[in-house]
Structure formats: C-alpha cells, structure tokens
Design an enzyme around this catalytic site. Structure first.
Site, PDB file in Angstrom:
ATOM      1  CG  ASP A 168      -2.104  -0.861   1.070  1.00 17.08           C
ATOM      2  OD1 ASP A 168      -2.399  -1.229  -0.076  1.00 17.08           O
ATOM      3  OD2 ASP A 168      -2.744  -1.181   2.086  1.00 17.08           O
ATOM      4  CE  LYS A 224      -8.066   0.576  -2.909  1.00 14.41           C
ATOM      5  NZ  LYS A 224      -7.510   0.144  -1.600  1.00 14.41           N
ATOM      6  CG  MET A 260      -8.092   7.105   6.967  1.00 14.27           C
ATOM      7  SD  MET A 260      -8.910   5.715   6.117  1.00 14.27           S
ATOM      8  CE  MET A 260      -9.510   4.724   7.506  1.00 14.27           C
TER       9      MET A 260
END
Lengths: 272, 272
Positions: free
Chosen positions: A51, A73, A186
């Site tokens: 990641d 991502k 987050m």
C-alpha cells in the site's frame, strides 16, 4: 550499542508456501515496529503487493528475489481498484508464487482485508494473516498516554472519519460524553464534520484532542488542541502525512520535561 | 527455509540508557509477534520486570546480563501491589540500570501503564514506550476476520469485562445494536454479566460471539458460539488461558476448508 540478532528459533512458524498469500501489517512506519514474523515474510516473499503508506525503509527489507508491486490507491491514481488488487493477488498465487500482501498498520483495522480474503476463498487460494502495530498504539505511545486508564475510561473506540459513502456516521451521542476516548483514523478531512456532530450532541468544546501525524516515524508531529479549536488548528498545521486523531486525550503533561521522549510538543507553541 | 536476520539498521533507534525505563508490549505470546524494537530492548536490558502473561519463550530472548523479576499479580499472589511494581521500577532506574517493563499484549491497552508512568514522572525517571500487538489483533487474525469491514462496521470498541470496582459498566444500549463489533478483554468471568446486560438492552441472542483462548500461541483454541449460549458454552470449554471475546464476529466460514490457517475450529464440534 548491541544490535538485535534474530535467533534461529524466531519466526519459526513463518514458512511461506508456494501459492500462498500472507496478509501482514507493516505497522505505522518505523521499521523497528515490524514484527519478526512480518520481517520473515518480507525476506521470503517472491511478490510483494504494498500500500501507499508502507514506508520505503520497510520495503528495503524485502529479499533480493522479491518483485514489488505498488497497489496504493493514491500512488497509482484512482484506477487501482480493489478488484485489481484482488486479481493481482490471485494471479500471483495461482502462478505458485509466495505472495506477501503488505498493508500499513494492522491489516485487520480499516484495511479492507475482508474483500481480499473473500477473493482468496473464492479462488481456493490459501492464506494466513499476520497482525501488525496499528497507528493508534504507536501514536498514543508517542504522546506518553495509554488508551485506557483505570478510573478514566474502561473502553476505547477506534473509528474512521470517512467511509465509502463519504463522512462516516457514528454514535455521536455516546462519543460526546465526558470521559470518552476514541482513536479516529483518516480524520483530517472529516475534522469539521466530526467536530460539528460532537458539539451538536453536547460535547464540551474544551475536550482535549490530539492529532499525531506520521506516528512512530522520524518526522512525527503532535498537535495538542481542543474539540473547539480542532478544525482551525489542523488547517494551520498543514499536516500532509497520515494522521491519527485522539478524542479525549492530551499529551502527558511531563513530556516537555523529558527531551528524549520521541515526541514533538512544540508544534502547538509554534502555532499559538 | 530462510531465517530472518536483523539488519544493522534495525532497532537503530532503540538504545537503552542507564537509568531509563522502557515500557514495552510483548504481544499476545507468540515470540514471532514481538517487534524488532521490543526484541532489542530484551537484549539490552539489565533488569526486566515482567507480567504473568508474558510467555516463557519471550523471556528466553533476554540478554545474559538481564535479571528477571516476576511482578505478575497472580504469579506472586495478591501481595504484588501496583505500588510495589512502581517502587521496583524506580529503585532499579535510580540505581542506573537499563530497565525493561514488559507487559503482555500492548502496554497502552488495559495495561495500567499510566500509574507506572506517573511514578516515573514523580521520581524524575526517564522512559519511553514501545507499542505491542494487542490480543484482539492476534485473535481476529486467528479467526480469519477483520475488526472493521466496509458496509458492516466502521468502528470497533475494545473494552474490559471487569475493572477495580468489579464487573465494568459500559454503554450496553449501544453495544446491543445489530452490527456492533467489540473486543472484550478479561471477559471470561464476566461472561454472564455481559450477556445479561446486552440481552436486557435488546441484543439478539443469536448474535455471533467468538472466544479465542491463548491467541497466537501454539495452544490457541477457538470457541464459536452465540450471545445466548455464551455462558454455557464457555463453562463447558473450561478455558484456563487468557481469552479474548468478540461480540458480533464469527470465525470465517471458509476456515475449516483451509487446514493451514492457524486456528482450531473443532472445539465447538467437540462441545456440541
């Protein structure tokens, strides 16, 4: 200074098999917070799908045979879909490779692990899961606190600031109560939303809030603020690394008297 | 099979000082789930104060110079008070020793860390905190699940079954809602109390409950049950090791088809 040497018995139960996927958490960034098991997997893997938030220092520990694929991502852009990641896992495993799926923090917390396990199940690919140090643990250590405390809070909640539908909804009424402690993952973009919901449900604007950016890394920064000041202070801090927001926790008061604690407490003073 | 070798750069930021205390989590028991940093501390420490649940395999990794002191509350009997532990920490540190305070799991979760940090603060003893793998992370990996899942739960709660006042009280109404996921520490003795509170607040007796004993250890056992059956099944299972109870999580259905997953799922069948 003595150097650690891994004894031959260590990681004895980590022996990656051909065609098997190991899902491992890399921890919050400091390579010294890798588990011995995750290190063994890094050294044994033939393919490593990692990641965006896995730190370069950790990737450097991969064995020379390893092919590294960035499936972050944001790293590849929005086109790296979850489906693509699942497909890559299955393709490599079915080609007989020893595959390591390396996720930052702990793969079992906000790691979208289930979707990848289900893909393995559907394809008949075998796997195992290696837990990692989650960002909240490293961040709370960095501010000299603990997540629970006798007489203060006998539970702690880990939640995410946003989910696939946008800002995530939670039991704001419970979170707004005095004495609640929560670790918000987050939570940067959702700071104003979270603040609004909590104040609407009666939270005290003076509730302590601490934001830890780049927990455990050499560039760790700590913002000590309050619920009332959170969005303004966060905007001013311009954090661009991963950040963990603690609701109901302030850095330990003695921190500034202990210069060798791995924490920076001058940020708020800079900001003030 | 390749053996892990700790590179010279690893644990580079762990250099224990004379008169300093390192508080470290040893993880849930499997020595391969130690962090590199905790391993370095084990090898550097001159005095190690350890809890009852720190596994013998981990203590064997201590350096030859280390004096090991068992301060486990049940190991020594009830007379090992928190005050005694704090006193030992301070005494050794003030004698200039490199002191490791080793707690099972993650020291920042249900580890009574604050009391020991405050004692260090009061005595002017310097310290640092090294996070560890908490039992919930290892246990959930052992049942092939993750603690959070998109579309199922965007938060998870860690709570303790009992505290100093006896059985711990919690926001049972919130915990009783469908879809809630919680990791209950020290929940064996309080199983009937927790069940009663949850059912009283409308929880569905069919809610999945999983108990993982000795998570990550070679003698790990898994009990798959429901909220309604929890006390009876737990009594029958006679778990005597540390156990982690998951509310709202069942082992992954595919587990029995994957014999190399480190989980035992035949316990319920034995019991049934």
């Amino acid at each position: 200074m003595p150097q650690p040497t891994a004894a031959p018995t260590l990681a004895g139960r980590m022996c990656m098999q051909s065609g098997q996927v190991v899902f491992a958490g890399s921890g919050p960034g400091d390579p010294d917070l890798l588990t011995l098991k995750a290190l063994a997997a890094l050294q044994q893997a033939e393919v490593i799908l990692f990641d965006r938030l896995v730190s370069p220092e950790i990737l450097e520990l991969a064995g020379p045979q390893a092919i590294l694929e960035n499936v972050g991502k944001e790293g590849f852009g929005a086109q790296v879909s979850q489906q693509h990641i699942c497909n890559r896992l299955i393709t490599h495993a079915q080609a007989g490779k020893r595959v390591l799926r390396l996720k930052s923090g702990d793969a079992t917390l906000f790691g979208r692990l289930d979707e990848e396990l289900s893909a393995c199940d559907a394809a008949g690919v075998r796997y195992q899961i290696v837990p990692g140090i989650t960002a909240a643990s490293a961040a709370v250590a960095g501010i000299g606190q603990s997540l629970t405390q006798r007489g203060r809070n006998s539970s702690v909640r880990y939640l995410t600031g946003h989910d696939t539908q946008g800002f995530a909804d939670h039991d704001w009424q419970a979170l707004a109560r005095p004495g609640e402690v929560a670790a918000i993952y987050m939570g940067k973009k959702s700071a104003r939303f979270v603040q609004g919901r909590l104040l609407m449900h009666g939270a005290n604007p003076a509730t302590a809030v601490t934001v830890v950016e780049n927990a455990s890394r050499t560039n760790q920064r700590v913002l000590e603020t309050t619920l009332g000041q959170l969005p303004a202070d966060l905007a001013e801090a311009r954090f661009d690394g991963p950040a963990l927001t603690f609701l109901g926790l302030a850095p330990r008061a003695s921190l500034t008297a202990l210069p060798d604690l791995p924490v920076q407490t001058d940020l708020k003073m800079e900001l003030a």
